[in-house]
Design an enzyme around this catalytic site. Structure first.
Site: not given
Length: 635
Positions: A134, A383, A419, A580, A605, A608, A611
């Site tokens: 969001s 992310r 976007t 993380c 998890c 994203c 890692c």
């Protein structure tokens, strides 16, 4: 919000039919997908395995077949590994803005030319938009090109930007910085959106045009023709125990073959990584650079709510050599919502830095905390995002496929927007693909079509011009002045020359290589969360809605199970337990009391990819779990 695209249910009878697929070769694609329906359980996976820093045998952590091939595992002897295959004209991997725009544009062109075109789209999230965070400020340029009547169609762009604010934070104050006309941070004409809602709406438009959409099915493998061109993809197998053995319910994934496969996986896609290597796509570009973006959604006091306000900051709590900043957007969504977040460049050097805790600390700044006081946090997520810019974009086409959107890295970093560029890349790709598909005189050198016109057209478009103009802003932050050097560079060279300077700055190298040994760095002391403004990690992950089938191999795979303790912990003090944003990696004491072992909490998890990017040993390889697993952001 209209229709929600959920995974289709399947009857036990249909599952039985698929097991006898040799007797029913006419099963349709949708039935085959149905028969792969996963059995969901709200259980937690805690994959605990011992690590030993000595030269003794290392217990196995990774059980995934990508590390331990099944053809060498006796438990798989006699298991039917045949896959059902379906043919399409185009297969799209990933239902984000880029992938959906590509699928929509293909069907628009087919309708305009009265052509039949089968377009299939697979998405690993259980619902379209469920893996989309969001809070985004969107430039509507590409949407207007794709759907000139988007307002009449009810696109969920409800909050036009009414106010722009930018500042530099010190520990106790905020220094306002004017946003001059023409600078990338100007947001006049843009919209604050809940991006997951926009993606869901695009999914509705795509299905109305005839795109076959399959949410909850992850593309796990790239398939190739004998001539080396891409043949299509295979969805993930289901019914595998966490120790790697087949369950009684094991089913192979489905193969989808196409003339062209469009990869729109988003930042650091696991299939794109394979394609980079196979076709040497990164031969003539710089290493990609990344950031980790953490976001929260809050409801706040109506008296503090300013719908349409956009705020960005740099500075505290990060030092000048650590790239990053914050945003706070006031949404107009029938209730007093704000989306706030913090981005940290993954080229940071101190292994003790914890992006999540930096985010929590930032919320206590005197210019931020008052907005949140009395409010309620309702969502959390994270992310990775591309920050390399045009210098880091790989070759985009190869026989049988192409890359679009954030997968190759089309984000405009100083704008903090991708976007519009992602959508436009998907549209341009589809126009080039369609041109080849209807060309009756086309003579392709490979079975899979090589649509080189896409990259040529992208470089002639406004997307390339926009990215070229800002190419030096992010790498200018690597000077002795750090982030402030980048601001000075932007103020002088970009504002005056608009990116026409006759040089292109370089990045220092891959992000994982920037991390310094722990002995050369100072540990960072973070304040404890107060449970009102700042929070602990596990309660945050709970708000992401993350869930995975508990009895499956961990999708966080290790190339070498001995590396985490022997190198990452020994040299860098285990940075994966800090970078993380979901508490997947933990170093815990051995039961003997001597030494530590790695514990992988794969169920946490949020996909994203941090890692895979920041691991200093490049030992972690993120692969898709069973389809439908992961976060459930719901916009």
């Amino acid at each position: 919000m209209g229709r929600v695209f959920e995974r289709r249910e399947v009857s036990p009878a249909l599952k039985g039919e698929l097991k006898q697929r040799n007797e029913c070769p006419d099963l349709g694609t949708r039935q085959c997908f149905h028969a792969l329906k996963l059995i969901k359980k709200d259980c937690l996976l805690s994959l605990r395995v011992s690590r030993c820093a000595s030269t003794a045998a290392v217990p196995r952590i990774t059980t995934h077949y990508t590390i331990h091939p099944r053809d060498k595992d006796k438990r798989w002897e006699g298991v039917n590994m045949e896959r059902f295959a379906e043919e399409a004209d185009v297969v799209v991997v990933g239902a984000g803005p880029a992938g959906l725009s590509a699928a929509i544009r293909l069907k628009q062109l087919a309708a305009e030319h009265s052509k039949e075109l089968r377009v299939c789209l697979v998405e690993k999230a259980s619902q379209i938009g469920a893996h989309t965070l969001s809070g985004a400020c969107v430039e509507p340029r590409s949407l207007e090109e794709l759907f000139p009547d988007w307002k009449e169609r009810g696109a969920p762009l409800n909050t036009p930007v009414t106010e722009d604010k930018f500042g530099i934070l010190t520990e106790t104050s905020r220094i306002p910085v004017p946003i001059l006309p023409g600078l990338p941070m100007v947001n006049h004409g843009n919209y604050i959106v809940r991006l997951g809602h926009l993606v869901s709406w695009l999914g509705e438009q795509a299905e109305a045009l005839g795109v076959e959409i399959y949410p909850g099915y992850a593309a796990a493998e790239v398939l190739f023709h004998e001539d080396g061109s891409v043949k299509g993809i295979a969805t993930n197998d289901v019914g595998i125990q966490k120790d790697g053995a087949p369950k009684a319910t094991f089913e192979r994934g489905l193969e989808l073959h196409a003339k062209v496969t469009v990869f729109a996986e988003g930042c650091h896609g696991h299939l794109a990584k394979q394609l980079y290597k196979k076709y040497n796509l990164r031969e003539n570009c710089q290493p990609q650079s990344y950031g980790i973006g953490l976001k929260e959604l809050w409801t706040i006091d109506k008296n503090k709510w300013k719908p349409g306000r956009v705020e960005h900051t740099v500075g505290w709590p990060l030092d000048r050599h650590t790239y990053g900043g914050s945003f706070l957007y006031h949404l107009n969504e029938r209730e007093p919502l704000v989306a706030l977040g913090f981005v940290v460049g993954l080229d940071y050097q101190n292994p003790y830095l914890n992006p999540f805790r930096e985010f929590q600390r930032w919320k206590h700044h005197p210019s931020v905390q008052p907005t949140l006081e009395g409010g309620t946090r309702i969502a959390y997520g994270a992310r990775a995002l591309n920050e390399g810019g045009i210098q880091s974009i790989p070759k985009l086409t190869f026989p049988g496929g192409l890359l679009i959107g954030c997968s190759p890295g089309l984000l405009n970093v100083p704008k903090i927007k991708g976007t519009h560029t992602a959508m436009k890349s998907g549209m341009l790709a589809s126009e080039a693909i369609f041109s080849q598909l209807i060309n009756e005189n086309l003579q392709s050198k490979t079975i899979g079509l090589d649509v080189q016109e896409y990259e040529e057209n992208l470089k002639k478009s406004w997307v390339w011009k926009e990215l070229y103009a800002v190419r030096n802003i992010r790498p200018s932050c690597h000077s002795i002045l750090g982030v402030y050097g980048g601001m000075i560079y932007t103020g002088i060279f970009y504002w005056l020359l608009r990116g026409m300077e006759p040089w292109t700055l370089k990045h220092p190298g891959p992000d994982f290589a920037q991390l310094k040994p722990a002995k050369d760095c100072t540990p960072i002391e973070y304040p404890k969360p107060d449970g009102k403004i700042s929070f602990d990690l596990l309660s945050s992950v709970a708000l992401s809605g993350t869930n995975h089938e508990h009895d499956q191999p961990a999708h966080l795979t290790l190339k070498d199970d001995s590396v985490p303790v022997n190198r990452n912990l020994a040299v860098f003090d285990g940075p994966e337990q800090r970078f993380c944003p979901a508490g997947v990696y933990e170093y815990v004491p051995l039961e003997t009391g001597e030494g530590s072992r790695l514990q992988i909490n794969a169920q946490n998890c949020v996909h994203c990819k941090t890692c895979d990017i920041k691991d200093p040993s490049q030992n972690i390889n993120w692969v898709v779990p069973e389809g439908g697993g992961g976060p459930a952001y719901n916009g």
